[in-house]
Design a protein around this motif. Structure first.
Motif: not given
Length: 96
Positions: A68-94
């Motif tokens: 269960f703890a592994e599932q929670v940690l994996a969920s937190q990791y996916e959440f952190a990756l999702a937070l980076l997606k908008p930033q990564s998409a915008g940082s590559g422009a230009g």
């Protein structure tokens, strides 16, 4: 990097920490409720000092908890990756 960028980065980091803390609190609350249920079951189903038949072995319960703890940690990791997606998409422009 300017102070404004540093402030934005720090705000985003703090929001992520707050979100993870919220998830952790929810998981701990769920675990506490589960523990109360198990304690009530054991108290009502068994004579004093004896474990009722069919109750999982401590090793099995521990393994299940860490899965269960592994599932929670994996969920937190996916959440952190999702937070980076908008930033990564915008940082590559230009950039080339």
């Amino acid at each position: 990097m300017s102070d404004t960028h540093n402030d934005v980065i720090e705000t985003l980091r703090q929001q992520q920490v707050d979100a993870i803390e919220g998830q952790s609190k929810a998981a701990m609350s769920a675990l506490a409720e589960w523990q109360k249920g198990v304690a009530a079951f054991v108290a009502s189903a068994a004579p004093a000092g004896k474990t009722p038949e069919g109750l999982p072995e401590p090793q099995s319960m521990l393994t299940d908890y860490f899965r269960f703890a592994e599932q929670v940690l994996a969920s937190q990791y996916e959440f952190a990756l999702a937070l980076l997606k908008p930033q990564s998409a915008g940082s590559g422009a230009g950039r080339s």
